[in-house]
Design a protein around this motif. Sequence first.
Motif, PDB file in Angstrom:
ATOM      1  N   ILE A   1       0.857  -1.183   0.000  1.00  0.00           N
ATOM      2  CA  ILE A   1       0.000   0.000   0.000  1.00  0.00           C
ATOM      3  C   ILE A   1       0.890   1.230   0.000  1.00  0.00           C
ATOM      4  O   ILE A   1       1.775   1.377   0.835  1.00  0.00           O
ATOM      5  N   THR A   2       0.671   2.124  -0.973  1.00  0.00           N
ATOM      6  CA  THR A   2       1.496   3.337  -1.063  1.00  0.00           C
ATOM      7  C   THR A   2       1.129   4.297   0.058  1.00  0.00           C
ATOM      8  O   THR A   2       0.174   4.072   0.809  1.00  0.00           O
ATOM      9  N   LEU A   3       1.851   5.399   0.127  1.00  0.00           N
ATOM     10  CA  LEU A   3       1.604   6.388   1.178  1.00  0.00           C
ATOM     11  C   LEU A   3       0.183   6.931   1.132  1.00  0.00           C
ATOM     12  O   LEU A   3      -0.410   7.230   2.157  1.00  0.00           O
ATOM     13  N   THR A   4      -0.368   7.058  -0.076  1.00  0.00           N
ATOM     14  CA  THR A   4      -1.707   7.640  -0.165  1.00  0.00           C
ATOM     15  C   THR A   4      -2.802   6.583  -0.103  1.00  0.00           C
ATOM     16  O   THR A   4      -3.975   6.898  -0.223  1.00  0.00           O
ATOM     17  N   GLY A   5      -2.402   5.322   0.029  1.00  0.00           N
ATOM     18  CA  GLY A   5      -3.406   4.283   0.191  1.00  0.00           C
ATOM     19  C   GLY A   5      -3.716   3.500  -1.067  1.00  0.00           C
ATOM     20  O   GLY A   5      -4.676   2.727  -1.100  1.00  0.00           O
ATOM     21  N   GLU A   6      -2.911   3.685  -2.104  1.00  0.00           N
ATOM     22  CA  GLU A   6      -3.131   2.936  -3.341  1.00  0.00           C
ATOM     23  C   GLU A   6      -2.484   1.553  -3.235  1.00  0.00           C
ATOM     24  O   GLU A   6      -1.380   1.420  -2.709  1.00  0.00           O
ATOM     25  N   ARG A   7      -3.204   0.532  -3.735  1.00  0.00           N
ATOM     26  CA  ARG A   7      -2.628  -0.811  -3.697  1.00  0.00           C
ATOM     27  C   ARG A   7      -1.824  -1.061  -4.979  1.00  0.00           C
ATOM     28  O   ARG A   7      -2.279  -0.819  -6.077  1.00  0.00           O
ATOM     29  N   ILE A   8      -0.591  -1.543  -4.813  1.00  0.00           N
ATOM     30  CA  ILE A   8       0.260  -1.863  -5.958  1.00  0.00           C
ATOM     31  C   ILE A   8      -0.196  -3.197  -6.561  1.00  0.00           C
ATOM     32  O   ILE A   8      -0.425  -4.166  -5.830  1.00  0.00           O
ATOM     33  N   LEU A   9      -0.353  -3.202  -7.892  1.00  0.00           N
ATOM     34  CA  LEU A   9      -0.794  -4.408  -8.597  1.00  0.00           C
ATOM     35  C   LEU A   9       0.386  -5.028  -9.341  1.00  0.00           C
ATOM     36  O   LEU A   9       1.391  -4.356  -9.580  1.00  0.00           O
ATOM     37  N   PRO A  10       0.259  -6.258  -9.766  1.00  0.00           N
ATOM     38  CA  PRO A  10       1.339  -6.861 -10.569  1.00  0.00           C
ATOM     39  C   PRO A  10       1.623  -6.031 -11.821  1.00  0.00           C
ATOM     40  O   PRO A  10       2.748  -5.964 -12.286  1.00  0.00           O
ATOM     41  N   SER A  11       0.594  -5.369 -12.349  1.00  0.00           N
ATOM     42  CA  SER A  11       0.785  -4.588 -13.581  1.00  0.00           C
ATOM     43  C   SER A  11       1.334  -3.194 -13.308  1.00  0.00           C
ATOM     44  O   SER A  11       1.590  -2.440 -14.243  1.00  0.00           O
ATOM     45  N   THR A  12       1.495  -2.814 -12.031  1.00  0.00           N
ATOM     46  CA  THR A  12       1.984  -1.461 -11.729  1.00  0.00           C
ATOM     47  C   THR A  12       3.424  -1.305 -12.177  1.00  0.00           C
ATOM     48  O   THR A  12       3.871  -0.211 -12.508  1.00  0.00           O
ATOM     49  N   GLY A  13       4.181  -2.396 -12.148  1.00  0.00           N
ATOM     50  CA  GLY A  13       5.596  -2.312 -12.498  1.00  0.00           C
ATOM     51  C   GLY A  13       6.407  -3.039 -11.454  1.00  0.00           C
ATOM     52  O   GLY A  13       5.912  -3.345 -10.367  1.00  0.00           O
ATOM     53  N   ASN A  14       7.662  -3.291 -11.801  1.00  0.00           N
ATOM     54  CA  ASN A  14       8.455  -4.189 -10.982  1.00  0.00           C
ATOM     55  C   ASN A  14       9.756  -3.526 -10.556  1.00  0.00           C
ATOM     56  O   ASN A  14      10.765  -3.579 -11.254  1.00  0.00           O
ATOM     57  N   VAL A  15       9.738  -2.893  -9.398  1.00  0.00           N
ATOM     58  CA  VAL A  15      10.951  -2.171  -8.976  1.00  0.00           C
ATOM     59  C   VAL A  15      12.033  -3.139  -8.511  1.00  0.00           C
ATOM     60  O   VAL A  15      13.222  -2.889  -8.693  1.00  0.00           O
ATOM     61  N   VAL A  16      11.615  -4.262  -7.946  1.00  0.00           N
ATOM     62  CA  VAL A  16      12.615  -5.218  -7.450  1.00  0.00           C
ATOM     63  C   VAL A  16      13.482  -5.724  -8.600  1.00  0.00           C
ATOM     64  O   VAL A  16      14.707  -5.784  -8.508  1.00  0.00           O
ATOM     65  N   LYS A  17      12.820  -6.013  -9.709  1.00  0.00           N
ATOM     66  CA  LYS A  17      13.564  -6.495 -10.871  1.00  0.00           C
ATOM     67  C   LYS A  17      14.549  -5.424 -11.376  1.00  0.00           C
ATOM     68  O   LYS A  17      15.672  -5.733 -11.773  1.00  0.00           O
ATOM     69  N   CYS A  18      14.110  -4.171 -11.344  1.00  0.00           N
ATOM     70  CA  CYS A  18      15.002  -3.083 -11.770  1.00  0.00           C
ATOM     71  C   CYS A  18      16.226  -3.012 -10.855  1.00  0.00           C
ATOM     72  O   CYS A  18      17.367  -2.870 -11.322  1.00  0.00           O
ATOM     73  N   ILE A  19      15.997  -3.101  -9.553  1.00  0.00           N
ATOM     74  CA  ILE A  19      17.104  -3.011  -8.597  1.00  0.00           C
ATOM     75  C   ILE A  19      18.068  -4.177  -8.802  1.00  0.00           C
ATOM     76  O   ILE A  19      19.293  -4.003  -8.879  1.00  0.00           O
ATOM     77  N   GLU A  20      17.508  -5.362  -8.916  1.00  0.00           N
ATOM     78  CA  GLU A  20      18.367  -6.545  -9.067  1.00  0.00           C
ATOM     79  C   GLU A  20      19.176  -6.486 -10.356  1.00  0.00           C
ATOM     80  O   GLU A  20      20.357  -6.832 -10.390  1.00  0.00           O
ATOM     81  N   GLU A  21      18.539  -6.016 -11.409  1.00  0.00           N
ATOM     82  CA  GLU A  21      19.230  -5.962 -12.695  1.00  0.00           C
ATOM     83  C   GLU A  21      20.337  -4.898 -12.665  1.00  0.00           C
ATOM     84  O   GLU A  21      21.430  -5.116 -13.201  1.00  0.00           O
ATOM     85  N   ALA A  22      20.056  -3.773 -12.041  1.00  0.00           N
ATOM     86  CA  ALA A  22      21.084  -2.724 -11.941  1.00  0.00           C
ATOM     87  C   ALA A  22      22.279  -3.261 -11.155  1.00  0.00           C
ATOM     88  O   ALA A  22      23.436  -3.043 -11.517  1.00  0.00           O
ATOM     89  N   ALA A  23      21.983  -3.992 -10.077  1.00  0.00           N
ATOM     90  CA  ALA A  23      23.052  -4.537  -9.243  1.00  0.00           C
ATOM     91  C   ALA A  23      23.865  -5.575 -10.016  1.00  0.00           C
ATOM     92  O   ALA A  23      25.098  -5.587  -9.981  1.00  0.00           O
TER      93      ALA A  23
END
Lengths: 811, 270, 161
Positions: free
Chosen positions: A411-433
């Motif tokens: 749940i984001t700060l404003t109360g929005e629920r993140i969906l699978p289609s919202t995007g994948n930040v973990v994958k971005c972090i892992e790939e950058a690393a």
Amino acid sequence: MFDDIDASELSYVGKKADRPDMLEKLTGEAVFVSDMEMPGMLHVQLKKSPYARARIKRIDAVKAAAMPGVRAVVTGDELDYHIGLYIVDKYILAKGEVRHYGEAVAAVAAETLEQARAAAEAIRVDYEPLTPVLHHMDALKPDAPLVHPDLGTYSYIQAVFTPKPGTNIANHTKLRKGDVDKGFEESSFIVEREYSCPSVQHVPMETHVAIVQWGRGDKVSIWTSAQSPFTVRNLFCHAFGLPHINVRVQVPYVGGGFGGKAGIGVEPLCAVLSRKAGGKPVKFQASREEEFSLLPCRSALTYRIKTGVSSEGKILAQHMTMYWDSGAYADYAVNVTRASGYSASGPYEIPNAWIDAYTIYTNKPYGTAYRGFGHVEFHWAIERHMELVASAIGMDPLAFRIKNALKPGSITLTGERILPSTGNVVKCIEEAARRINYGRLTDEEKARERKTGWKIGKGVAALQKAPAMPSYTATAVVLKMNEDGSVLVNLSLTDYGQGTYASIRQIVAERLGFSIEKIKVAFENDTDRDPYDWQTVASKGLLMSGNAAILAAEDMLKNAYAVAAEVLHANPRDLGHDADRVFLKHHPDHGVAFAAMAVGYALPNGSGIGGPIIGVGRYIAQGLSNLNKETGEGNPALDWTFGAHGMIVEVNEETGEYRVLKVASIYDVGRAVNPDIVRGQAIGGMIQGLGTAICEGYIYDQQGRLLNPSFTDNKIPTAKDLPLEIECAVVETPQIDGPYGARGVGEHSMISVAPALGNAIQKATGAELMHMPMRFEDVWRAIGKKEPVDNWITKSPVGSCRSAPELRKRD
Amino acid sequence: MVYEFRYLAPKTAAELAATLDDVKSDGKLLAGGTDLIPNIRNGMLKPRVVVDIKKYEGAGRLAFGSDGLTMGPAVTINDLLRSKDARERYPVLCSCAHELASHQIRNRATVAGNVVNASPCSDMAPALLCLGARAVLRSATGERVVPFSQFFAGVKKTVLAQGEFLSMIVVPAESAGTSGNYLKLKRIAGHDLGIVGVLMTRQDGRIRFGVSSAAPTPVLVDTVSEKDDPDEAARKVLAAVLPISDVRGTKEYREHMIGVYARRLFTEVK
Amino acid sequence: MKIRLTVNGLAYERDCAEHKTLLRFLREDLGLIGTKEGCGMGECGACTVILNGRAVNSCMVLAVEADGAAIATIEGEASGPSLSDIQKAFQRNHAVQCGFCTAGMVMSVKELLSTTPGPSVDQVKDAIEGNFCRCTGYTQIIEAVMELTGHPETKGELEHV
Ligand code: FES
Ligand code: FES
């Protein structure tokens, strides 16, 4: 708008395609406003304030007005127009009081630049210098001088902003989520730190420029180097009380904007001069120095963050206070504050959050939108903070990031629920690393260290941003078919270099099934001819105008099918089409060419049917809402684009000099409509972010005079400043409501470049950098644990670095 | 440029001298223009007459003779860099020249212009100082020769008198073959003014340091001897400079970096 | 003052104000607006033209100084309807975004290739160091030059993960 179409089935989207503006730009034929001359045009020079704050006692312009060639002289006194995007707090020319160094107090329009310059110099201004309030933290003190004593009388957008009359606070954004006290109570560790960054210039290569002609009957024509023609028109009409129908804004090629040309700029000034000069066209082009001091910049920020973490490294509570330096006027800064306020934690889940974000008036050039809209600045803080918290609690910063990153279900700060289609930040972090071999040095790198004696360090930083825009933001695209069946695309989302038009062209060609050579996106924009778009900002252009383009293409086909159905005596549902004609699906030889229907179909006997074929697509943001002013709850985000940078740097510990060896940038763009353009945005923004990180920033003296309003002392990166190696890659988690799954990435490339660098420098040397830019001297100071200095002229302290880091281990 | 002035382009050195005598303080000499024209544009200078020094016969001559290398006032930085002889005989001069600004500016900026402005951050001055170069100053009344060690008189001031112009730079033949290295600390890797610049040259066991951006004028230090240790060398260099804090850096950092560079150069060359 | 010069191979004779920069002269007097002003102070390179074979910042040259000179500007780069090789390489490599730095950038590359037909990446950077580009981050520009001079392997691509 997302149809789950496999890349292999697409002809244009996701494929290489030329930009439609190349020929004009490569041959010098593209005409920018700075290139335009109108018959009888007058030129403007300004009289500007040498003081940061002063009372204007008297302006004597009598001599100037009588000088040869002078057609109009205007001073603030004779004008009574207020301008403002969100808070209406600015005059066209300073009136009564000047509020920042370089503010215009009088303007001259003359036949030649030389005459205008001579007349401007002949204007005499008597000032009574007043004590300015320069640092935004000083401006909060109870005895601070008020930059706007009349704040209580200004009009403003009440649903969204909260100015505090009697103070220098232009806006206070609040966000309350969960129970922070309880969260801290349950935390095993608490870390509190403070971070900061100065004001920065956008530096479009074409400075602000406009030509305005105030014609008979109060009909006003404006040619301007601006991002948002309709916003220029709207704000202009509000300022002058003119009906919208009287004002026409045209935007030809624009030499860069980066947010600095998002709103209204020098147009009203030209307008009052033109009116006074009897309706002659008046041109003002800012000099580079004026671009730095007269026109707006990016706000400085001081950001204090207190984080409570469980023994497993999960963030339980975060208290965040942002102090944004608005400068003399609120402009976009209040909205930067708002947008930053509701995404203040970066791409991490914070179960219990408390945010106060203040926009603070000071006597300095004012802040506005700048690529990233606050996210470059606060991600500097948040991503340095994640690093420092991780090391304070003895956890690897990468693992700490991944553990706390937003994931489906968060749940984001404003109360929005993140969906699978919202995007994948973990994958971005892992790939950058992965791409920088995070966490270790390769044998090659070790050998390099031994050879050079410089220390190599690696860092990662993540990012997120959603467009900051009104919840009901809308746009439209109109397609017009030409006689030969080719198609003209009209929209007023502008393309000032981002390449959006190339992508829109691909989308239109794709959806129509036409060859791309038959699609033209008209470059010069015109409020009298093009359909409405709110503004070209916020990385929302591709998603919103792309969707509108798809709808317009569908509408165009529907209209063509209707004519074809009549011609072919068929039901439209039985029709199909290829690049050239509409035909009966079950009888493909029986068809009619688009060209034959384009401007009306003539039956064999000469009677006409149909009429010119056009397609209209309208798109409005869906499901967004205002945020609750007390809690910040609501749904502000059209889409979230996530990303991460991995950075390798080598640092000389003796001198603080460093070199960036590699940057790997990863973004979840949903779908890369044009890979070369995505890469251009990715690298261009990353280098701009590197500028912010290494060298850019305003330096003032004790009186508030800007000491570096030029490229001599305000450097931007050159070709020699490129990292040795640059990689960029995309993750493609389709955006359900994006055109072919795409989401925006224009601003994101600039975000979190600085903290990735700061983290890498810290890894290499242990230097705790809390302030950017990270000049070599700053790095040297941090390595030697010397007193940090933000501005070594005023010696204004970097508060953050002074306060001892607070780390508590609870039992 | 929106400030008006007259432009004169004397065709001989004598005519130039006479013109300067004539226009007095109303006139400004124009060489590469890379300093003068921006300064006129931003209103810092408002000359009534601009006198082009490049158009007289011989102004652009770069030559090698028994005196050494001679350069007229119109010789650009890139003229110097493109001269194979200059690169071979005076590599130090060329390494400093290459550090100056950007390629386009080096195509216009002149060696003479870089020193007559007497900017503390001149890149050519350290080389000319260390190589023992001389300036030939000419006026309507005659000519005098001033070694660069006596040429700079203060911030942006030289010993050039009104009506005088720098007609030739002479880099002595004896200093040909001098080796050395110039370290310039900048804010970015691209073209920039120096935060500090330190040149060390060495010829026949003789060590010299030329330092820019570290004092009101470019500084020559010739007190360091081969027998010194690096710390001693750095101390001597630091004793000769007087850096200040400005937008580019603090006095403290400048001093630190001059010390680091002096030690590094001294160690490398030894 | 009366000046004569050739621009892109065409001879011009004009009366020119003595304080006028070559940049303003080209743009205002000759209508060659392809050359841009980004700073007017010699720092950004947007105004780069070729003066007697050398790339210079035309904002720091007086038009009267260029009396008798041969000048090349962006307008002379394409011959007839077809783009020059440099322009084509820029086009293929997406080396242009807003386009405001482009004219100067192309002129700097032109001078480089006239003296150094097979430059290294570092030589390219040296040649365009004086040309600011705020949009592209220079990479695609450098790739364009390297591809043109026979080093397409320096080109990077957007990768998909
Ligand atoms: S306009 Fe000439 S260098 Fe910027
Ligand atoms: S393309 Fe915009 S400045 Fe280079």
